[in-house]
Design a protein around this motif. Structure first.
Motif, PDB file in Angstrom:
ATOM      1  N   MET A   1       0.837  -1.213   0.000  1.00  0.00           N
ATOM      2  CA  MET A   1       0.000   0.000   0.000  1.00  0.00           C
ATOM      3  C   MET A   1       0.864   1.251   0.000  1.00  0.00           C
ATOM      4  SD  MET A   1      -3.248  -0.574   2.467  1.00  0.00           S
ATOM      5  CE  MET A   1      -4.292   0.772   1.976  1.00  0.00           C
ATOM      6  N   THR A   2       1.971   1.190   0.769  1.00  0.00           N
ATOM      7  CA  THR A   2       2.885   2.344   0.828  1.00  0.00           C
ATOM      8  C   THR A   2       3.500   2.596  -0.548  1.00  0.00           C
ATOM      9  OG1 THR A   2       3.368   1.693   3.101  1.00  0.00           O
ATOM     10  CG2 THR A   2       4.829   3.329   2.119  1.00  0.00           C
ATOM     11  N   LYS A   3       3.943   1.525  -1.189  1.00  0.00           N
ATOM     12  CA  LYS A   3       4.540   1.657  -2.529  1.00  0.00           C
ATOM     13  C   LYS A   3       3.519   2.270  -3.491  1.00  0.00           C
ATOM     14  CE  LYS A   3       7.679  -2.308  -2.120  1.00  0.00           C
ATOM     15  NZ  LYS A   3       7.875  -3.728  -2.415  1.00  0.00           N
ATOM     16  N   LYS A   4       2.300   1.765  -3.429  1.00  0.00           N
ATOM     17  CA  LYS A   4       1.250   2.246  -4.337  1.00  0.00           C
ATOM     18  C   LYS A   4       0.936   3.720  -4.050  1.00  0.00           C
ATOM     19  CE  LYS A   4      -3.365   0.968  -6.057  1.00  0.00           C
ATOM     20  NZ  LYS A   4      -3.911   2.308  -6.090  1.00  0.00           N
ATOM     21  N   TYR A   5       0.862   4.047  -2.768  1.00  0.00           N
ATOM     22  CA  TYR A   5       0.527   5.424  -2.378  1.00  0.00           C
ATOM     23  C   TYR A   5       1.594   6.406  -2.887  1.00  0.00           C
ATOM     24  CZ  TYR A   5      -0.496   9.464   0.523  1.00  0.00           C
ATOM     25  OH  TYR A   5      -0.777  10.732   0.945  1.00  0.00           O
ATOM     26  N   LEU A   6       2.863   6.039  -2.720  1.00  0.00           N
ATOM     27  CA  LEU A   6       3.955   6.917  -3.163  1.00  0.00           C
ATOM     28  C   LEU A   6       3.918   7.057  -4.687  1.00  0.00           C
ATOM     29  CD1 LEU A   6       6.858   5.653  -0.843  1.00  0.00           C
ATOM     30  CD2 LEU A   6       5.633   7.814  -0.639  1.00  0.00           C
ATOM     31  N   LYS A   7       3.695   5.949  -5.366  1.00  0.00           N
ATOM     32  CA  LYS A   7       3.667   5.963  -6.834  1.00  0.00           C
ATOM     33  C   LYS A   7       2.467   6.790  -7.330  1.00  0.00           C
ATOM     34  CE  LYS A   7       4.607   2.843 -10.648  1.00  0.00           C
ATOM     35  NZ  LYS A   7       3.705   3.298 -11.664  1.00  0.00           N
ATOM     36  N   ASP A   8       1.300   6.558  -6.727  1.00  0.00           N
ATOM     37  CA  ASP A   8       0.091   7.288  -7.148  1.00  0.00           C
ATOM     38  C   ASP A   8       0.230   8.797  -6.949  1.00  0.00           C
ATOM     39  OD1 ASP A   8      -1.014   4.902  -7.799  1.00  0.00           O
ATOM     40  OD2 ASP A   8      -2.426   4.800  -6.119  1.00  0.00           O
ATOM     41  N   ASN A   9       1.077   9.173  -5.969  1.00  0.00           N
ATOM     42  CA  ASN A   9       1.279  10.595  -5.714  1.00  0.00           C
ATOM     43  C   ASN A   9       2.554  11.137  -6.357  1.00  0.00           C
ATOM     44  OD1 ASN A   9      -0.945  11.689  -3.828  1.00  0.00           O
ATOM     45  ND2 ASN A   9      -0.467   9.649  -3.035  1.00  0.00           N
ATOM     46  N   ASN A  10       3.061  10.363  -7.298  1.00  0.00           N
ATOM     47  CA  ASN A  10       4.235  10.800  -8.074  1.00  0.00           C
ATOM     48  C   ASN A  10       5.463  11.105  -7.242  1.00  0.00           C
ATOM     49  OD1 ASN A  10       4.004  10.817 -10.907  1.00  0.00           O
ATOM     50  ND2 ASN A  10       2.300  12.285 -10.669  1.00  0.00           N
ATOM     51  N   VAL A  11       5.601  10.391  -6.122  1.00  0.00           N
ATOM     52  CA  VAL A  11       6.764  10.624  -5.264  1.00  0.00           C
ATOM     53  C   VAL A  11       7.918   9.743  -5.749  1.00  0.00           C
ATOM     54  CG1 VAL A  11       7.684  10.429  -2.910  1.00  0.00           C
ATOM     55  CG2 VAL A  11       5.312  11.158  -3.262  1.00  0.00           C
ATOM     56  N   GLU A  12       9.066  10.358  -5.931  1.00  0.00           N
ATOM     57  CA  GLU A  12      10.242   9.579  -6.312  1.00  0.00           C
ATOM     58  C   GLU A  12      10.784   8.904  -5.053  1.00  0.00           C
ATOM     59  OE1 GLU A  12      12.762  10.940  -9.470  1.00  0.00           O
ATOM     60  OE2 GLU A  12      14.473  10.836  -8.106  1.00  0.00           O
ATOM     61  N   TYR A  13      11.051   7.617  -5.123  1.00  0.00           N
ATOM     62  CA  TYR A  13      11.550   6.922  -3.935  1.00  0.00           C
ATOM     63  C   TYR A  13      12.385   5.714  -4.307  1.00  0.00           C
ATOM     64  CZ  TYR A  13       7.849   3.354  -4.444  1.00  0.00           C
ATOM     65  OH  TYR A  13       7.043   2.343  -4.903  1.00  0.00           O
ATOM     66  N   GLU A  14      13.135   5.284  -3.297  1.00  0.00           N
ATOM     67  CA  GLU A  14      13.908   4.057  -3.445  1.00  0.00           C
ATOM     68  C   GLU A  14      13.360   3.059  -2.445  1.00  0.00           C
ATOM     69  OE1 GLU A  14      18.014   4.764  -2.617  1.00  0.00           O
ATOM     70  OE2 GLU A  14      18.262   6.082  -4.316  1.00  0.00           O
ATOM     71  N   PHE A  15      13.372   1.798  -2.796  1.00  0.00           N
ATOM     72  CA  PHE A  15      12.923   0.811  -1.812  1.00  0.00           C
ATOM     73  C   PHE A  15      13.759  -0.461  -1.872  1.00  0.00           C
ATOM     74  CE2 PHE A  15      10.837  -2.675  -4.091  1.00  0.00           C
ATOM     75  CZ  PHE A  15      10.626  -2.137  -5.356  1.00  0.00           C
ATOM     76  N   ILE A  16      13.695  -1.171  -0.754  1.00  0.00           N
ATOM     77  CA  ILE A  16      14.344  -2.484  -0.714  1.00  0.00           C
ATOM     78  C   ILE A  16      13.423  -3.434   0.051  1.00  0.00           C
ATOM     79  CG2 ILE A  16      15.729  -2.021   1.397  1.00  0.00           C
ATOM     80  CD1 ILE A  16      18.033  -3.541  -0.199  1.00  0.00           C
ATOM     81  N   ASP A  17      13.268  -4.649  -0.460  1.00  0.00           N
ATOM     82  CA  ASP A  17      12.485  -5.663   0.244  1.00  0.00           C
ATOM     83  C   ASP A  17      13.438  -6.429   1.162  1.00  0.00           C
ATOM     84  OD1 ASP A  17       9.943  -5.122  -0.828  1.00  0.00           O
ATOM     85  OD2 ASP A  17      10.411  -6.212  -2.660  1.00  0.00           O
ATOM     86  N   VAL A  18      13.330  -6.132   2.450  1.00  0.00           N
ATOM     87  CA  VAL A  18      14.307  -6.626   3.425  1.00  0.00           C
ATOM     88  C   VAL A  18      14.321  -8.156   3.510  1.00  0.00           C
ATOM     89  CG1 VAL A  18      15.065  -6.437   5.836  1.00  0.00           C
ATOM     90  CG2 VAL A  18      14.032  -4.472   4.704  1.00  0.00           C
ATOM     91  N   ASP A  19      13.153  -8.786   3.354  1.00  0.00           N
ATOM     92  CA  ASP A  19      13.109 -10.248   3.458  1.00  0.00           C
ATOM     93  C   ASP A  19      13.869 -10.935   2.323  1.00  0.00           C
ATOM     94  OD1 ASP A  19      11.017  -9.102   1.917  1.00  0.00           O
ATOM     95  OD2 ASP A  19       9.919 -10.986   1.897  1.00  0.00           O
ATOM     96  N   LEU A  20      14.150 -10.209   1.251  1.00  0.00           N
ATOM     97  CA  LEU A  20      14.884 -10.802   0.130  1.00  0.00           C
ATOM     98  C   LEU A  20      16.383 -10.511   0.214  1.00  0.00           C
ATOM     99  CD1 LEU A  20      12.380  -9.966  -2.780  1.00  0.00           C
ATOM    100  CD2 LEU A  20      12.429 -11.982  -1.315  1.00  0.00           C
ATOM    101  N   CYS A  21      16.802  -9.817   1.274  1.00  0.00           N
ATOM    102  CA  CYS A  21      18.210  -9.447   1.424  1.00  0.00           C
ATOM    103  C   CYS A  21      19.009 -10.588   2.062  1.00  0.00           C
ATOM    104  CB  CYS A  21      18.333  -8.226   2.340  1.00  0.00           C
ATOM    105  SG  CYS A  21      17.703  -6.720   1.600  1.00  0.00           S
ATOM    106  N   THR A  22      20.325 -10.469   1.987  1.00  0.00           N
ATOM    107  CA  THR A  22      21.194 -11.451   2.643  1.00  0.00           C
ATOM    108  C   THR A  22      21.180 -11.175   4.149  1.00  0.00           C
ATOM    109  OG1 THR A  22      23.126 -10.026   2.555  1.00  0.00           O
ATOM    110  CG2 THR A  22      22.741 -11.433   0.639  1.00  0.00           C
ATOM    111  N   PRO A  23      21.561 -12.153   4.975  1.00  0.00           N
ATOM    112  CA  PRO A  23      21.589 -11.924   6.430  1.00  0.00           C
ATOM    113  C   PRO A  23      22.418 -10.697   6.810  1.00  0.00           C
ATOM    114  CG  PRO A  23      21.877 -14.250   5.968  1.00  0.00           C
ATOM    115  CD  PRO A  23      21.900 -13.556   4.644  1.00  0.00           C
ATOM    116  N   LYS A  24      23.538 -10.499   6.135  1.00  0.00           N
ATOM    117  CA  LYS A  24      24.410  -9.352   6.431  1.00  0.00           C
ATOM    118  C   LYS A  24      23.699  -8.029   6.135  1.00  0.00           C
ATOM    119  CE  LYS A  24      29.382  -9.708   6.240  1.00  0.00           C
ATOM    120  NZ  LYS A  24      30.554  -9.865   5.413  1.00  0.00           N
TER     121      LYS A  24
END
Lengths: 94, 184
Positions: A28-51
């Motif tokens: 929902m957050t991603k959609k909200y930022l996109k719908d409001n034309n906000v430029e942003y960076e994101f990372i899906d933490v569960d797909l990251c390495t343990p480090k």
């Protein structure tokens, strides 16, 4: 650590979103930022390495937050925990 | 492999049993069910889609859906942390949706990151040593707990946040200490 960038016309602020790939509030957050034309960076933490996960946890906690998702950090200083439309509106001038 | 329909049916059955409803927003609900399915596929258990799991069942037991925190969250906020289960008032739109703060203790939240710490420490070590350290990191001492209100017994590291049978609070749980005596 690789962040994905979403372009938008509202790019006055540096907006970084820490999310989980499975989380409905994060979507929902991603959609909200996109719908409001906000430029942003994101990372899906569960797909990251343990480090990387550990680095993200340290970073969020160093900003005074808890390692919960979604977490939005604006301009490297304002931390918004959870999907808080009111706080995003206020901080980003939406 | 569990299908999305099975995940939905399981959640619906549980909601009926406890007098809850599933989230009334079809898109939001679909995202939650897909998240649960994805977690079940990667961890072998359906941990909360909105919380970071460690992937080790002993550390994630309290966030397996329905999580330990669901009932108090629905009671206080009308829905659980991820929004899967809601009260009738939220479902019927009589009450406004409010953010649900994380009730899970921080010491449990950071468990999802502890294997990372173990990984950093043993970088230069052998594969056998790595495995041993990871196993050590995930080791949790389990105990027997009973609910002093209804007698429910559970074997886990910590007492449940709330009794799943009678809804008594965590404080109502006491540890069962087993003593074996040899005579003769």
């Amino acid at each position: 650590m690789e962040f994905s960038k979403v372009s938008g016309q509202n790019n006055e602020h540096k907006v970084v979103l820490y999310a989980l790939n499975t989380c409905a509030w994060c979507k929902m957050t991603k959609k909200y930022l996109k719908d409001n034309n906000v430029e942003y960076e994101f990372i899906d933490v569960d797909l990251c390495t343990p480090k990387e996960k550990e680095k993200i946890r340290e970073h969020i906690m160093s900003k005074g937050g808890s390692p919960v998702y979604p977490t939005v950090i604006v301009d490297n200083k304002i931390l918004i925990t959870g999907f808080r439309k009111d706080k995003l509106e206020e901080t980003l001038g939406i | 492999m569990t299908t999305l329909e099975e995940v939905r049916q399981r959640a619906e059955a549980d909601a009926r049993t406890y007098g809850y409803h599933l989230n009334p927003d079809p898109e939001f609900l679909q995202n939650l069910l897909e998240g649960l399915k994805q977690n079940e596929e990667r961890y072998s258990y359906p941990s909360c889609p909105c919380r970071l799991a460690s992937g080790k069942i002993e550390l994630d037991r309290d966030i397996i859906c329905p999580c330990d925190y669901r009932d108090p969250d629905v009671e206080d906020f009308g829905m659980c942390y991820c929004g899967l289960y809601t009260s009738s008032d939220i479902y019927e739109g009589k009450t406004k949706v409010r953010p649900v703060p994380e009730r899970r203790p921080i010491e449990k939240q950071v468990r999802a990151y502890e294997p990372a710490k173990a990984t950093q420490k043993k970088e230069a070590k052998t594969k056998i040593e790595v495995k041993t350290k990871e196993e050590e990191a995930s080791e949790v001492k389990k105990k027997l707990w009973y609910c002093r209100q209804c007698g429910y017994v559970v074997f886990r590291d910590d007492s449940p946040y709330i009794c799943p049978i009678c809804k008594a609070k965590k404080e109502m749980f006491a540890e069962i200490k087993v003593r074996i005596e040899f005579s003769g």
